[in-house]
Design a protein around this motif. Structure first.
Motif, PDB file in Angstrom:
ATOM      1  N   UNK A 108       0.930  -1.337   0.067  1.00  0.00           N
ATOM      2  CA  UNK A 108      -0.082   0.051   0.153  1.00  0.00           C
ATOM      3  C   UNK A 108       0.910   1.217   0.067  1.00  0.00           C
ATOM      4  N   UNK A 148      -1.269  -5.787  -4.435  1.00  0.00           N
ATOM      5  CA  UNK A 148      -1.306  -5.890  -2.861  1.00  0.00           C
ATOM      6  C   UNK A 148      -0.999  -4.294  -2.286  1.00  0.00           C
ATOM      7  N   UNK A 149      -1.899  -4.178  -1.119  1.00  0.00           N
ATOM      8  CA  UNK A 149      -1.505  -3.119  -0.506  1.00  0.00           C
ATOM      9  C   UNK A 149      -1.292  -3.765   1.085  1.00  0.00           C
ATOM     10  N   UNK A 150      -0.149  -3.303   1.792  1.00  0.00           N
ATOM     11  CA  UNK A 150       0.090  -3.842   2.667  1.00  0.00           C
ATOM     12  C   UNK A 150       0.771  -2.755   3.788  1.00  0.00           C
ATOM     13  N   UNK A 151       0.985  -3.155   5.137  1.00  0.00           N
ATOM     14  CA  UNK A 151       1.386  -2.256   6.287  1.00  0.00           C
ATOM     15  C   UNK A 151       2.567  -2.655   6.755  1.00  0.00           C
ATOM     16  N   UNK A 157       1.999  -0.189  -1.860  1.00  0.00           N
ATOM     17  CA  UNK A 157       1.405  -0.932  -2.648  1.00  0.00           C
ATOM     18  C   UNK A 157       2.493  -1.191  -3.584  1.00  0.00           C
ATOM     19  N   UNK A 158       2.238  -2.559  -4.056  1.00  0.00           N
ATOM     20  CA  UNK A 158       3.048  -3.414  -5.052  1.00  0.00           C
ATOM     21  C   UNK A 158       2.250  -4.101  -6.030  1.00  0.00           C
ATOM     22  N   UNK A 184      -3.477   6.131   1.472  1.00  0.00           N
ATOM     23  CA  UNK A 184      -2.709   6.013   0.185  1.00  0.00           C
ATOM     24  C   UNK A 184      -3.529   6.012  -0.793  1.00  0.00           C
ATOM     25  N   UNK A 185      -3.062   6.570  -2.094  1.00  0.00           N
ATOM     26  CA  UNK A 185      -4.153   6.757  -3.234  1.00  0.00           C
ATOM     27  C   UNK A 185      -3.130   6.345  -4.343  1.00  0.00           C
ATOM     28  N   UNK A 186      -3.557   5.253  -5.134  1.00  0.00           N
ATOM     29  CA  UNK A 186      -2.959   4.834  -6.444  1.00  0.00           C
ATOM     30  C   UNK A 186      -3.817   5.120  -7.475  1.00  0.00           C
ATOM     31  N   UNK A 187      -3.441   5.861  -8.401  1.00  0.00           N
ATOM     32  CA  UNK A 187      -4.257   6.239  -9.684  1.00  0.00           C
ATOM     33  C   UNK A 187      -3.784   5.289 -10.924  1.00  0.00           C
TER      34      UNK A 187
END
Length: 228
Positions: A8, A117-120, A139-140, A193-196
């Motif tokens: 993420x 994947x979003x991760x912490x 994010x990956x 977190x934002x991924x566009x």
């Protein structure tokens, strides 16, 4: 990859509005809901008051690019929202540089090597190192867009800060519309977190509980809302 059956600088924060009708389901995460496991061991537990599935790294020497996942039955997903309560911490014998990586993988390909994947990183949330703090979420998109490639080529764009405590329950919501995704943590009204530009090439696929090397995690209260 061997699979076994059973057992993420962040972009501007904008909230995505889903132009779809959502259909929801709540999933109790138990051994009966597991489709496959990959480089992890699992067991049902009661953790800090919640019935949960514990997920532990079973390949401590395999490196951080090795997928450690629990794929779930009947979770084919393209657009919508994924909510889950999770906790992440490091195993007692894990190297000091590991951070208790824990998250959700989605859009998983049939060969299981392609997914997003979003991760912490729970141990970064209250780190005394200010740089580490900015690496709390990630994010990956595997296998091409690993965390280190994204950090090197676009520093800060695909990771962000959020307050986290290792081993404590954290509520995560991931909202996805086509190539756009937002990660919400705990009760935040705005995304962390934002991924566009989601980079995955798999249009839709199952959802998985995801951990990184050296992690002991717990997952509970999974809710999935899929779009028409």
């Amino acid at each position: 990859m061997k699979l076994t059956t059973a057992c993420f600088a962040a972009v501007a924060l904008t909230v995505l509005v889903l132009p779809y009708t959502l259909h929801g389901q709540s999933i109790e995460i138990t051994p009966k809901t597991i489709l496959e496991v990959d480089h992890v061991i699992t067991k049902p537990v009661t953790y800090h008051g919640k019935k949960a599935l514990e997920v532990r790294d079973a390949a401590p020497n395999a490196g951080d690019d090795t997928s450690r996942m629990v794929l779930l039955k009947d979770t084919t997903f393209r657009n919508g929202t994924i909510e889950v309560s999770l906790s992440g911490d490091t195993a007692p014998d894990a190297p000091a540089n590991l951070r208790g990586f824990v998250g959700i993988a989605f859009h998983i390909g049939t060969d299981r090597t392609r997914y997003e994947c979003f991760y912490l990183r729970p141990k970064n949330g209250r780190s005394s190192d200010p740089v580490q703090r900015t690496h709390s979420t990630q994010y990956v998109s595997q296998p091409e867009f690993t965390w280190n490639r994204l950090r090197t080529e676009t520093p800060g764009k695909y990771e962000s800060y959020v307050d986290l405590v290792p081993g404590e329950w954290t509520h995560v919501r991931i909202q996805i519309t086509d190539k756009h995704a937002s990660l919400f943590v705990n009760d935040a009204k705005e995304p962390t977190l934002v991924v566009n530009d989601l980079k995955g090439t798999v249009d839709k696929g199952p959802i998985a509980l995801w951990i990184g090397p050296g992690t002991i995690a717990n997952f509970a209260e999974l809710k999935i809302k899929t779009a028409n």
